[in-house]
Design a protein around this motif. Structure first.
Motif, PDB file in Angstrom:
ATOM      1  N   ILE A 106     -90.968  27.445 -12.316  1.00 41.32           N
ATOM      2  CA  ILE A 106     -90.917  28.907 -12.335  1.00 41.32           C
ATOM      3  C   ILE A 106     -91.277  29.384 -10.938  1.00 41.32           C
ATOM      4  N   THR A 107     -90.373  30.081 -10.275  1.00 41.29           N
ATOM      5  CA  THR A 107     -90.602  30.509  -8.898  1.00 41.29           C
ATOM      6  C   THR A 107     -91.623  31.644  -8.834  1.00 41.29           C
ATOM      7  N   ALA A 108     -91.998  31.984  -7.583  1.00 43.25           N
ATOM      8  CA  ALA A 108     -92.946  33.080  -7.365  1.00 43.25           C
ATOM      9  C   ALA A 108     -92.393  34.394  -7.885  1.00 43.25           C
ATOM     10  N   LYS A 109     -91.061  34.505  -7.952  1.00 45.99           N
ATOM     11  CA  LYS A 109     -90.423  35.718  -8.467  1.00 45.99           C
ATOM     12  C   LYS A 109     -90.193  35.639  -9.981  1.00 45.99           C
ATOM     13  N   LYS A 110     -90.852  34.651 -10.628  1.00 49.81           N
ATOM     14  CA  LYS A 110     -90.781  34.471 -12.082  1.00 49.81           C
ATOM     15  C   LYS A 110     -89.379  34.111 -12.564  1.00 49.81           C
ATOM     16  N   MET A 111     -88.605  33.460 -11.714  1.00 51.45           N
ATOM     17  CA  MET A 111     -87.287  32.985 -12.114  1.00 51.45           C
ATOM     18  C   MET A 111     -87.382  31.517 -12.510  1.00 51.45           C
ATOM     19  N   ALA A 112     -86.798  31.180 -13.650  1.00 47.04           N
ATOM     20  CA  ALA A 112     -86.826  29.799 -14.124  1.00 47.04           C
ATOM     21  C   ALA A 112     -85.686  29.009 -13.488  1.00 47.04           C
ATOM     22  N   ILE A 113     -86.029  27.888 -12.902  1.00 48.43           N
ATOM     23  CA  ILE A 113     -85.016  27.002 -12.330  1.00 48.43           C
ATOM     24  C   ILE A 113     -84.693  25.948 -13.382  1.00 48.43           C
ATOM     25  N   MET A 148     -85.936  20.231  -4.344  1.00 44.73           N
ATOM     26  CA  MET A 148     -87.056  21.037  -3.857  1.00 44.73           C
ATOM     27  C   MET A 148     -87.881  21.567  -5.029  1.00 44.73           C
ATOM     28  N   ALA A 149     -87.214  22.027  -6.080  1.00 46.77           N
ATOM     29  CA  ALA A 149     -87.925  22.524  -7.261  1.00 46.77           C
ATOM     30  C   ALA A 149     -88.773  21.418  -7.894  1.00 46.77           C
ATOM     31  N   MET A 150     -88.222  20.232  -7.995  1.00 48.77           N
ATOM     32  CA  MET A 150     -88.976  19.102  -8.546  1.00 48.77           C
ATOM     33  C   MET A 150     -90.161  18.745  -7.661  1.00 48.77           C
ATOM     34  N   ALA A 151     -89.979  18.841  -6.342  1.00 48.92           N
ATOM     35  CA  ALA A 151     -91.060  18.525  -5.401  1.00 48.92           C
ATOM     36  C   ALA A 151     -92.200  19.528  -5.535  1.00 48.92           C
ATOM     37  N   VAL A 152     -91.870  20.818  -5.577  1.00 51.25           N
ATOM     38  CA  VAL A 152     -92.901  21.851  -5.687  1.00 51.25           C
ATOM     39  C   VAL A 152     -93.605  21.745  -7.042  1.00 51.25           C
ATOM     40  N   ALA A 153     -92.848  21.437  -8.096  1.00 52.20           N
ATOM     41  CA  ALA A 153     -93.449  21.261  -9.421  1.00 52.20           C
ATOM     42  C   ALA A 153     -94.428  20.087  -9.414  1.00 52.20           C
ATOM     43  N   ALA A 154     -94.046  18.993  -8.762  1.00 52.44           N
ATOM     44  CA  ALA A 154     -94.923  17.817  -8.684  1.00 52.44           C
ATOM     45  C   ALA A 154     -96.195  18.126  -7.901  1.00 52.44           C
ATOM     46  N   LEU A 155     -96.055  18.889  -6.820  1.00 49.72           N
ATOM     47  CA  LEU A 155     -97.227  19.279  -6.027  1.00 49.72           C
ATOM     48  C   LEU A 155     -98.138  20.190  -6.838  1.00 49.72           C
ATOM     49  N   THR A 156     -97.550  21.135  -7.558  1.00 53.36           N
ATOM     50  CA  THR A 156     -98.326  22.079  -8.371  1.00 53.36           C
ATOM     51  C   THR A 156     -99.097  21.352  -9.470  1.00 53.36           C
ATOM     52  N   LYS A 157     -98.461  20.338 -10.069  1.00 57.86           N
ATOM     53  CA  LYS A 157     -99.118  19.574 -11.144  1.00 57.86           C
ATOM     54  C   LYS A 157    -100.118  18.562 -10.613  1.00 57.86           C
ATOM     55  N   GLY A 158    -100.085  18.293  -9.317  1.00 56.52           N
ATOM     56  CA  GLY A 158    -101.010  17.334  -8.724  1.00 56.52           C
ATOM     57  C   GLY A 158    -100.560  15.889  -8.813  1.00 56.52           C
ATOM     58  N   THR A 159     -99.299  15.652  -9.165  1.00 60.09           N
ATOM     59  CA  THR A 159     -98.818  14.268  -9.246  1.00 60.09           C
ATOM     60  C   THR A 159     -98.522  13.697  -7.859  1.00 60.09           C
ATOM     61  N   VAL A 160     -98.341  14.584  -6.867  1.00 56.01           N
ATOM     62  CA  VAL A 160     -98.269  14.168  -5.464  1.00 56.01           C
ATOM     63  C   VAL A 160     -99.180  15.087  -4.668  1.00 56.01           C
ATOM     64  N   THR A 161     -99.562  14.657  -3.476  1.00 57.01           N
ATOM     65  CA  THR A 161    -100.484  15.460  -2.663  1.00 57.01           C
ATOM     66  C   THR A 161     -99.784  16.145  -1.497  1.00 57.01           C
ATOM     67  N   ASP A 200     -87.644  30.056  -1.469  1.00 54.83           N
ATOM     68  CA  ASP A 200     -87.165  30.512  -2.770  1.00 54.83           C
ATOM     69  C   ASP A 200     -88.142  30.119  -3.876  1.00 54.83           C
ATOM     70  N   MET A 201     -88.869  29.023  -3.646  1.00 56.11           N
ATOM     71  CA  MET A 201     -89.769  28.491  -4.671  1.00 56.11           C
ATOM     72  C   MET A 201     -91.139  29.178  -4.665  1.00 56.11           C
ATOM     73  N   MET A 202     -91.644  29.501  -3.496  1.00 52.80           N
ATOM     74  CA  MET A 202     -92.987  30.056  -3.394  1.00 52.80           C
ATOM     75  C   MET A 202     -93.041  31.153  -2.341  1.00 52.80           C
ATOM     76  N   ARG A 203     -94.072  31.973  -2.428  1.00 49.73           N
ATOM     77  CA  ARG A 203     -94.218  33.063  -1.473  1.00 49.73           C
ATOM     78  C   ARG A 203     -94.314  32.526  -0.048  1.00 49.73           C
ATOM     79  N   PHE A 204     -93.815  33.300   0.893  1.00 50.93           N
ATOM     80  CA  PHE A 204     -93.786  32.881   2.294  1.00 50.93           C
ATOM     81  C   PHE A 204     -95.188  32.544   2.797  1.00 50.93           C
ATOM     82  N   GLU A 205     -96.163  33.384   2.442  1.00 50.74           N
ATOM     83  CA  GLU A 205     -97.534  33.169   2.931  1.00 50.74           C
ATOM     84  C   GLU A 205     -98.106  31.860   2.416  1.00 50.74           C
ATOM     85  N   LYS A 206     -97.846  31.556   1.138  1.00 50.33           N
ATOM     86  CA  LYS A 206     -98.371  30.308   0.565  1.00 50.33           C
ATOM     87  C   LYS A 206     -97.703  29.100   1.208  1.00 50.33           C
ATOM     88  N   ALA A 207     -96.381  29.171   1.390  1.00 48.52           N
ATOM     89  CA  ALA A 207     -95.659  28.064   2.018  1.00 48.52           C
ATOM     90  C   ALA A 207     -96.161  27.847   3.439  1.00 48.52           C
TER      91      ALA A 207
END
Length: 339
Positions: A106-113, A148-161, A200-207
């Motif tokens: 789910i992107t920062a704009k609440k869009m489901a990929i 990219m969506a899978m990568a950000v999801a993995a980072l968010t879940k903590g499965t990769v650092t 597209d996945m996360m806010r510019f400031e967070k990225a």
């Protein structure tokens, strides 16, 4: 109305959900009517369909399954209707829920990929199950975006650092010296598509903050040499422009608890003629390794503007025509000469 036209009607039980299905001012129904070339009319929460039997069957299946998606709170857009028509036209047994409801992120704009084709679904499942995945196919099929969506999801879940995004800057060559700025600034234009997908996945400031901390790294493939990448989700984009040596170097950087996704289009190689594409070579050399998954996309999987698919098909037809003209007529056929 044609006398041999097939007619049927569908009544949906929930009035509010049927309104969402029909769209504002029946926009979705009109879109379906244009796309399938049949008559679609709504009265209350009932839809009347009229056209040839096969098309009416397809439309009924489409509307029933879209209604099921809406019941699951999936927001249906015109593009979703196009993807659904494509899927059901290829196989009317396709269950749209299995594809459209597989939310990757789910992107920062609440869009489901979510996946939009069978190949995309296969690609996502491959990234979940395999440590090395190749996504090969034309532009616009979502190869890099879904990775990219899978990568950000993995980072968010903590499965990769960390996330590492890389691609060759093959167009640069020796011309890098003529571009302004330091090395990072010189190669930045070649990495811009990766930044675009990331933002597209996360806010510019967070990225930007994660990049400052080194949690997300965007770099040309030359920067991968000599490293071992553990606990990482690594994406190699535009891999058709890697050399044989670069591809081998990249694949041997992968460490423990890491995933690597390699994307590219083998019909768009920009390397000099004497150089072998690392992606084309890897496709042949690694095909027998069961732990490595290769997913192939076609023009039918294009999920950009609908014209992109038409453009790809037009270029393919033009290429085939050129090849046919260059090879001449088949043996035994004498070309006609105008009088």
């Amino acid at each position: 109305m044609e006398t041999n036209a097939h007619q049927t009607k569908i009544t949906f039980t929930d009035v509010e959900l049927s309104r969402q299905l029909f769209g504002e001012h029946d926009r979705h129904l009109q879109h379906i009517a244009r796309s399938l070339d049949l008559q679609v009319k709504a009265r209350g929460n009932t839809v009347h369909l009229c056209g040839d039997e096969i098309t009416v069957h397809l439309a009924r299946n489409l509307l029933t399954q879209l209604y099921g998606l809406i019941k699951e709170r999936y927001p249906v857009y015109d593009t979703d209707i196009d993807y659904a028509i494509r899927l059901l036209s290829a196989d009317d047994r396709t269950l749209l829920k299995e594809i459209f409801l597989d939310t990757v992120y789910i992107t920062a704009k609440k869009m489901a990929i979510t996946p939009k084709s069978r190949a995309q679904k296969e690609y996502i499942d491959a990234m979940r199950r395999h440590d090395i995945v190749f996504g090969i196919g034309p532009a616009g099929t979502g190869k890099t975006y879904l990775a990219m969506a899978m990568a950000v999801a993995a980072l968010t879940k903590g499965t990769v650092t960390r996330i590492i995004l890389t691609r060759p800057a093959v167009e640069a060559g020796e011309a890098l010296g003529f571009l302004p700025g330091d090395l990072a600034e010189k190669v930045d234009p070649y990495l811009r598509p990766l930044y675009d997908a990331l933002h597209d996945m996360m806010r510019f400031e967070k990225a930007a903050a994660l990049m400052q901390q080194g949690v997300i790294e965007v770099a040309p493939i030359a920067f991968m040499r000599g490293r071992t990448l553990n606990d990482s989700f690594i994406i190699l984009d535009e891999a058709q422009n890697t050399t044989s040596e670069q591809m081998k170097m990249f694949l041997t950087r992968i460490g423990f608890n890491s995933k690597a996704v390699i994307t590219g289009d083998i019909t768009q190689v920009d390397l000099p003629p004497q150089k072998t594409s690392g992606l084309i070579e890897a496709k042949q050399i690694l095909a027998h390794i069961q732990e490595i998954k290769m997913v192939f996309f076609t023009q039918r999987d294009v999920v950009r503007h609908r014209l992109v698919q038409d453009i790809i098909l037009a270029y393919e037809a033009a290429t085939e025509k050129k090849l046919a003209a260059a090879n001449g007529p088949p043996p035994g056929i004498v070309p006609t000469v105008p009088a």
